[in-house]
Design a protein around this motif. Structure first.
Motif, PDB file in Angstrom:
ATOM      1  N   ILE B  32       0.847  -1.207   0.000  1.00  0.00           N
ATOM      2  CA  ILE B  32       0.000   0.000   0.000  1.00  0.00           C
ATOM      3  C   ILE B  32       0.875   1.248   0.000  1.00  0.00           C
ATOM      4  O   ILE B  32       0.666   2.192  -0.760  1.00  0.00           O
ATOM      5  N   TYR B  35       2.642   1.577  -3.305  1.00  0.00           N
ATOM      6  CA  TYR B  35       1.645   1.903  -4.320  1.00  0.00           C
ATOM      7  C   TYR B  35       1.231   3.376  -4.225  1.00  0.00           C
ATOM      8  O   TYR B  35       1.107   4.076  -5.217  1.00  0.00           O
ATOM      9  N   SER B  36       1.054   3.851  -2.949  1.00  0.00           N
ATOM     10  CA  SER B  36       0.616   5.248  -2.840  1.00  0.00           C
ATOM     11  C   SER B  36       1.726   6.201  -3.261  1.00  0.00           C
ATOM     12  O   SER B  36       1.469   7.243  -3.855  1.00  0.00           O
ATOM     13  N   ASN B 172      -2.343   2.228 -12.122  1.00  0.00           N
ATOM     14  CA  ASN B 172      -3.395   2.257 -11.115  1.00  0.00           C
ATOM     15  C   ASN B 172      -4.125   0.921 -11.079  1.00  0.00           C
ATOM     16  O   ASN B 172      -4.327   0.318 -10.026  1.00  0.00           O
ATOM     17  N   GLN B 173      -4.473   0.426 -12.280  1.00  0.00           N
ATOM     18  CA  GLN B 173      -5.199  -0.847 -12.353  1.00  0.00           C
ATOM     19  C   GLN B 173      -4.347  -1.992 -11.814  1.00  0.00           C
ATOM     20  O   GLN B 173      -4.826  -2.817 -11.040  1.00  0.00           O
ATOM     21  N   GLY B 175      -1.906  -1.851  -9.660  1.00  0.00           N
ATOM     22  CA  GLY B 175      -1.792  -1.712  -8.210  1.00  0.00           C
ATOM     23  C   GLY B 175      -3.032  -2.225  -7.513  1.00  0.00           C
ATOM     24  O   GLY B 175      -2.967  -2.973  -6.534  1.00  0.00           O
ATOM     25  N   GLN B 176      -4.176  -1.839  -8.088  1.00  0.00           N
ATOM     26  CA  GLN B 176      -5.438  -2.246  -7.463  1.00  0.00           C
ATOM     27  C   GLN B 176      -5.567  -3.769  -7.467  1.00  0.00           C
ATOM     28  O   GLN B 176      -5.997  -4.378  -6.501  1.00  0.00           O
ATOM     29  N   LEU B 179      -3.269  -5.309  -4.834  1.00  0.00           N
ATOM     30  CA  LEU B 179      -3.825  -5.077  -3.498  1.00  0.00           C
ATOM     31  C   LEU B 179      -5.009  -5.990  -3.241  1.00  0.00           C
ATOM     32  O   LEU B 179      -5.135  -6.585  -2.176  1.00  0.00           O
ATOM     33  N   ALA B 180      -5.880  -6.099  -4.253  1.00  0.00           N
ATOM     34  CA  ALA B 180      -7.063  -6.950  -4.078  1.00  0.00           C
ATOM     35  C   ALA B 180      -6.627  -8.385  -3.790  1.00  0.00           C
ATOM     36  O   ALA B 180      -7.189  -9.055  -2.910  1.00  0.00           O
TER      37      ALA B 180
END
Lengths: 192, 789
Positions: B32, B35-36, B172-173, B175-176, B179-180
C-alpha cells in the motif's frame, strides 16, 4: 477567454501544494523573502491625486468608488502611482517558478485611494488578454496582497513580465491563494 | 509422546497461521505504501503534463492573437497594440518555459522563439508601412513561423499528456489488482485461523455436549409424541386468518373457527347447530347443497368450491373453500370446510375484466367485448334472427382533433357515445372500436328495423355538438352487415366496415347495407391504392395542362395543371377516381407537391415564349394538403427552386365543409396571398356551395362548375349568369369550366365570364404539346365572328 482552464487550476493548486510541502528545503538560491523595504515614501499630498485629470492612465479603477477624475472612474498614470510610494518586495512566482523582485504598493492602499462605497464587496480585475478574476475586498484589506508597477530595479514593468501592473501575493499566502489569482497585465480594476 | 504431539498440534498450528497472517499483512501494508508513493508520483506527472499542455496552448493562442493583430496592421494602426500582444504572448511563452525542467530541449526551442520575436524591429513597422510594406510581410512570416513552432510543441505535448494519463491509469489498475489479491489472501488466512481456533475449542466442549445432547434428544422425542397425539384437527385450524368450519353430514355446523367473526361479523357460536346454507347467498345455496350431498357420500373426497357468505351487516364476502369428508376421522368426525377470503381478489378480477373490455374514454364496451358478444349471439342464433352489426364512423372528426385539440375531440366522442346509447335497446351492444369508429350490435330484429336504427343514428349525430365552447357539426357514415347462419364475428365486423367505407365515399351522412360485391370492390380498391403508392414512388404521376382562354384578350391566359396516372400497359385510371384514392390513403400530399413543382418549372419555361410573359399556372390543391399545414412552405420552396414569380401561380381549392372556419387554414391562405399567390375556388356551384369560403378567405377567382353550363337542368343557363354576377359583385374573376360546345361558349359569354376552359377550346395537353399549342394559338379557335376584322 480565461487564461487557464478549471482543470489546470485544480491540477496546479495540488502541484503547488506538493512542491511547497515536498521541496521545502530545495528553495532556489535567491535571497529569502523578507518584509518589503521602502524605496520611496508616499507624497504628503498623495490623497489629492484623484482630482487631477489624467491623459494616459496606466490603471483605471471603476465601479462603486467615490473618488473619480472623469472617464467613469479613477484613472492613474505612472507618476501618480509612484507618488503613492514604492515598496520593494520579493516573492516566489508560482508561474515563472522563480523568486522575483518587484516594486509597487499594497493593493489595499491603492483601493483606499479610490474610496470604495460601504456596499462594495469585491474587486474585479481584468487583464489585457481579457483574463479576469475576483478578489474579496475583505481579503485585500486584511492580507499582504501587492500591486507591482515596476521591476525590482525600479524600471518600468514590461508587458513580458506582467506589466503595466500585476498582482502578487506575499510568500505567507502561497498555500491560501491559487496561482490562478496571480493576474498580470492588469489595466482595469472594477470595485463591485 | 502422543500427549506431546497433540500439545504441539494444539498450540503450534494456530501460531503458524498467525505468523502467516502477520507476514501477509506486512506485505500488504508495504505494498500500500509503495503503491501510494507510485500513485503520487504518477499523478504529479499527469498534473505536470496537463499544466504544460495547457500553458503551451495558451501561448499558442496568444501568438495567434498576435498574428491576427500583425496581419490587420496598417498605416493608421497604433504600434502599441502589437507591443501589448507581443508582451502577452511573450509572457505566456515564459510561463510555458517555467513548467518544463530547465534542461528540457523544449525550453531551448521556446526560448529561441521568444528571442526571435524580441529581436524583430517592431518600432520600425509604422514607417515601413508608409514605404513598401516589406517589413510588415516579414513580421507576419515571423509570427506565423513562431505560431507553427509552438503549435508543434503543443500537439507533441498533448500526445505526451495522453500517454502519461493512460500509463498512469494502467499502473493504477495493476496496483489495485495486486492489493485486491493481497487483501483476499489476508481474509482467507484469517478465516482459516478462526476455523482452527473454533475447532479446538469445540473438542473441549464436545464431551459436555454429548451428555447434554442425549437429554435434549429425549425431550424432543417426547415433544413430538405430544404433538402427534393432539391430532390432525389442530393443524387444520392453525392458520388463524383462514376460516374453518366443520359440519355434520347434513351440513349443520358443529364447529366454527374464530376467523368467522372477522370475516362475516358473527360470533362462532351464532353458527353452531344451524345449517351452513343459512349463511350462504340464496342463489348459491343449491350448488352448495349439492356439494354437501356429494361429499357426505364419499369418505375422503375433496372438493373446492367458491361461495358467498352473508355478513352480519347484509353484505356478502366471497370465500374459496376446500372441503373434505373427514367423517371417518376419529379426531374430526365431520365435513371440514377450509375457506379463504377472496372478496378483494374477486373485485380486482372484475375491475380488470371491465377495463380489458371497455373503452376508458366513453365507458362503452371495446372491440374485444363486442366481438365476444357478437360471437355469442351468432352461435345462440337458432330460432331467433341472427344479429346485425352497425359500424359508425364520424365524418370530420380528425379536423376537430387537429384544429380544436384533443380535449375537444374527447368531449365530442363522449357526447357521440351518449347519443348512440340513446338509439339502442337494452340488449343491444354499443361499442367503441377505436378512434372515431363505433359499432352497434343489434340482436334479433329484422333487417329493416336494423336499417331504421342506423338511419336514426345518422340523424342524431348530425345535430350540432358543443365541445370546449365551440359549436361543431360532424356527420356520420354508417354501414350495416346482417349476420348469417355461418358467419364469424370478425367477418361480420369487416363486412359492416366495408359498407361504412362505401357510405363514406358515396357522400357521407349515409347508411349503406353490405352487399357481397362490396367486398370484391373493397379489395380491388386496396390493391389499387397500393399500386398508386408504388406509382408515386416511381414517378409515374404525369401532369397534363388544360388552357384557360381569356375572353377579353382572346388568348390563353393560364394553364391548369392536372395530375394523370400513367399505368404502363394498363388503361388509365380516371383522375377523379385516383385523386379520391390518394386522398383516402394520404398519397395526395406527395402527388400534390410533385404536381406543384413540375407545373411551376414548366410554367416558368413557357413564360419565355413570345407573347406569353403573363401566362399563369393553376395548380389544384386538396383539402388534405391544406390541413396538413405545409402548403405555404411547399409553395415557397417550389417558387424559389423554379424562379416562377408568385403572381403567376394560382391555387385552386374545391369548397369543402372540412375547411370550416379554422384559424390555421386562414393563416395559411393569408401567407400565400401575402406572397402574391392567387386563390381560386374550383367547382363552384356543385356540392358544398356556401359563400363561407368566398367571404372568410380573400379569394381572387371563381370557377363555375361544369354542371351549371347544362342548359336544361340549370334554368336555361340563368344560374351561370347569377353566379357570374355574384362573382363580379365580389370583385372576383369568373371562369366557366366545362365548355364543350359552341352553345356552352355562347352561354359563358352571355354571362360575361372573364375566361373559359373546356374540351371545345382544348383538351388537357401533354407537357411537350403545350408549347406547340401556345405558338399556334389562333383566335379563330373561339369561333368568334367578331374577330375576323
Amino acid at each position: 477567454m480565461g487564461r487557464r482552464s478549471a482543470a489546470v487550476r485544480v491540477a496546479l493548486v495540488s502541484t503547488t501544494v506538493i512542491v511547497a510541502v515536498g521541496c521545502g528545503t530545495a528553495e532556489p538560491a535567491v535571497p529569502a523573502a523578507s518584509a518589503p523595504s521602502v524605496v520611496r515614501a508616499p507624497d504628503a499630498d498623495a490623497s489629492v491625486i484623484p482630482d487631477t485629470p489624467v491623459a494616459e492612465p496606466l490603471l483605471t479603477i471603476t465601479g462603486k468608488v467615490a473618488a473619480t477624475n472623469g472617464a467613469g472612474g479613477l484613472g492613474l498614470d505612472r507618476e501618480q502611482l509612484d507618488r503613492l510610494g514604492l515598496l520593494a518586495i520579493s516573492v516566489n512566482d508560482p508561474w515563472a517558478k522563480q523568486r522575483i523582485g518587484l516594486q509597487g504598493v499594497w493593493l489595499r492602499d491603492l483601493v483606499a485611494l479610490a474610496r470604495p462605497d460601504a456596499a462594495a464587496t469585491s474587486l474585479h480585475l481584468t487583464a489585457l488578454d481579457d483574463y479576469q478574476i475576483d478578489l474579496s475586498l475583505a481579503d485585500v484589506r486584511r492580507q499582504p496582497i501587492f500591486l507591482a508597477t515596476r521591476t525590482g530595479d525600479g524600471a518600468v514593468l514590461p508587458v513580458e513580465e506582467g506589466g503595466p501592473t500585476r498582482v502578487v501575493f506575499a510568500d505567507d499566502l502561497a498555500l491560501t491563494y491559487s496561482p490562478d489569482l496571480w493576474i498580470w497585465n492588469i489595466e482595469k480594476i472594477e470595485v463591485r | 509422546m502422543t500427549a506431546a504431539a497433540s500439545r504441539w498440534e494444539r498450540w503450534a498450528r494456530p501460531r503458524v497461521l498467525i505468523a502467516a497472517v502477520v507476514a501477509v499483512l506486512a506485505v500488504t501494508v508495504g505494498m500500500i505504501v509503495m503503491y501510494s508513493v507510485l500513485l503520487g508520483r504518477m499523478s504529479k506527472e499527469v498534473e505536470n503534463a496537463q499544466a504544460r499542455s495547457a500553458n503551451l496552448s495558451n501561448a499558442d493562442r496568444e501568438v495567434l492573437v498576435l498574428l491576427q493583430t500583425v496581419t490587420q496592421f496598417d498605416a493608421d494602426s497604433d504600434v502599441r497594440d502589437i507591443q501589448v500582444h507581443r508582451g502577452v504572448a511573450s509572457r505566456q511563452i515564459l510561463v510555458s518555459v517555467a513548467s518544463f525542467d530547465p534542461d528540457d530541449p523544449r525550453v531551448r526551442e521556446l526560448q529561441n522563439v521568444q528571442q526571435h520575436l524580441a529581436a524583430f524591429p517592431w518600432n520600425r513597422l509604422t514607417e515601413d508601412r508608409a514605404h513598401d510594406g516589406g517589413l510588415h510581410h516579414e513580421a507576419m512570416v515571423l509570427v506565423a513561423q513562431s505560431e507553427e513552432r509552438i503549435n508543434a510543441l503543443r500537439s507533441e505535448q498533448e500526445k505526451i499528456f495522453y500517454a502519461v494519463t493512460s500509463s498512469s491509469l494502467k499502473a493504477n489498475q495493476r496496483g489495485q489488482f495486486t492489493l485486491a489479491t493481497l487483501v483476499t489472501l489476508v481474509l482467507g488466512l484469517g478465516i482459516a485461523g478462526i476455523t482452527v481456533v473454533l475447532r479446538r475449542s469445540r473438542s473441549d466442549v464436545e464431551r459436555a455436549y454429548s451428555a447434554l445432547k442425549g437429554e435434549v434428544d429425549e425431550r424432543c422425542l417426547a415433544e413430538e409424541a405430544l404433538r402427534a397425539s393432539e391430532g390432525r384437527f389442530r393443524s387444520l385450524v392453525q392458520r388463524a386468518s383462514d376460516l374453518t368450519i366443520v359440519t355434520d353430514e347434513r351440513g349443520v355446523v358443529t364447529y366454527a373457527s374464530p376467523a368467522v367473526e372477522s370475516l362475516v361479523g358473527y360470533q362462532p357460536e351464532d353458527f353452531l347447530e344451524l345449517p351452513l346454507l343459512a349463511h350462504v347467498e340464496p342463489e348459491e345455496r343449491a350448488d352448495v347443497a349439492t356439494t354437501i350431498t356429494l361429499l357426505a357420500e364419499r369418505p375422503g373426497l375433496v372438493r373446492t368450491v367458491e361461495l358467498r357468505l352473508r355478513t352480519s351487516d347484509g353484505r356478502s364476502r366471497s370465500v374459496e373453500a376446500v372441503c373434505q369428508n373427514l367423517l371417518d376421522d376419529p379426531d374430526v368426525g365431520g365435513l371440514v370446510w377450509n375457506g379463504r377470503d377472496v372478496t378483494e381478489r374477486k373485485a380486482l378480477e372484475r375491475e380488470l375484466n371491465h377495463r380489458a373490455h371497455h373503452d376508458p374514454l366513453t365507458g362503452l364496451p371495446n372491440r374485444v367485448l363486442l366481438l365476444q358478444r357478437l360471437a355469442d349471439a351468432l352461435t345462440r342464433a337458432g330460432s331467433q334472427p341472427p344479429p346485425s352489426l352497425i359500424v359508425v364512423d364520424l365524418d370530420g372528426f380528425k379536423n376537430v382533433n387537429d384544429t380544436l385539440g384533443h380535449s375537444a375531440g374527447d368531449e365530442l366522442l363522449r357526447v357521440a357515445a351518449q347519443r348512440l346509447l340513446g338509439c339502442v335497446r337494452e340488449d343491444d351492444v354499443a361499442a367503441r372500436l377505436g378512434g372515431d369508429e363505433f359499432a352497434i350490435m343489434i340482436g334479433s330484429v329484422d333487417q329493416d328495423d336494423a336499417v331504421a336504427i342506423a338511419r336514426r343514428i345518422v340523424e342524431v349525430l348530425q345535430d350540432p355538438f358543443t365541445a370546449v365552447d365551440h359549436h361543431l357539426t360532424v356527420g356520420a357514415s354508417v354501414g350495416i352487415a346482417h349476420g348469417g347462419r355461418h358467419g364469424s364475428a370478425d367477418g361480420l365486423l369487416r363486412d359492416a366496415d366495408i359498407a361504412m367505407y362505401v357510405a363514406k365515399r358515396t357522400g357521407k351522412n349515409r347508411v349503406e347495407v353490405f352487399e357481397p360485391e362490396m367486398r370484391v370492390k373493397a379489395s380491388h380498391r386496396t390493391a389499387l391504392q397500393q399500386e398508386l403508392a408504388r406509382a408515386v414512388e416511381r414517378g409515374e404521376i404525369d401532369v397534363a395542362y388544360q388552357p384557360v382562354i381569356d375572353l377579353g384578350t382572346r388568348r390563353p391566359a393560364m394553364l391548369e395543371a392536372l395530375a394523370r396516372w400513367r399505368r404502363p400497359g394498363q388503361p388509365p385510371v380516371p383522375a377523379d377516381v385516383f385523386i379520391a384514392l390518394a386522398e383516402e390513403s394520404g398519397a395526395i400530399n406527395k402527388i400534390g407537391l410533385e404536381v406543384l413543382r413540375r407545373a411551376c418549372r414548366a410554367g416558368e419555361r413557357w413564360r419565355y415564349l413570345p407573347g406569353y410573359g403573363d401566362l399563369g399556372i393553376a395548380v389544384n390543391v386538396s383539402v388534405h394538403q391544406i390541413i396538413a399545414g405545409h402548403l405555404a412552405d411547399h409553395v415557397v420552396g417550389a417558387l424559389r427552386d423554379t424562379g416562377l414569380p408568385a403572381s403567376r401561380l394560382a391555387l385552386e381549392i374545391t369548397e369543402s365543409a372540412a375547411l370550416g372556419d379554422s384559424e390555421r387554414v386562414a393563416a395559411e391562405f393569408a401567407r400565400l396571398q401575402a406572397m402574391g399567390v392567387r386563390i381560386a375556388v374550383d367547382d363552384f356551384g356543385a356540392g358544398y356551395s356556401s359563400l363561407g369560403l368566398l367571404m372568410s378567405f380573400a379569394v381572387d377567382t371563381l370557377k363555375i362548375d361544369r354542371s351549371l353550363l347544362d342548359f336544361d337542368t340549370t334554368r336555361r343557363g340563368s344560374l351561370v349568369m347569377a353566379i357570374a354576377e355574384l362573382g363580379h359583385t365580389l370583385g372576383l374573376k369568373v371562369v366557366a369550366e366545362g365548355v364543350e360546345t359552341p352553345q356552352h361558349l355562347h352561354r359563358a359569354r352571355e354571362a360575361c365570364c372573364d375566361a373559359v376552359q373546356g374540351f371545345y377550346l382544348s383538351r388537357p395537353l401533354e407537357e411537350n404539346a403545350v408549347e406547340g399549342f401556345l405558338r399556334s394559338w389562333s383566335v379563330a379557335r373561339l369561333g368568334d365572328p367578331v374577330v375576323q376584322g
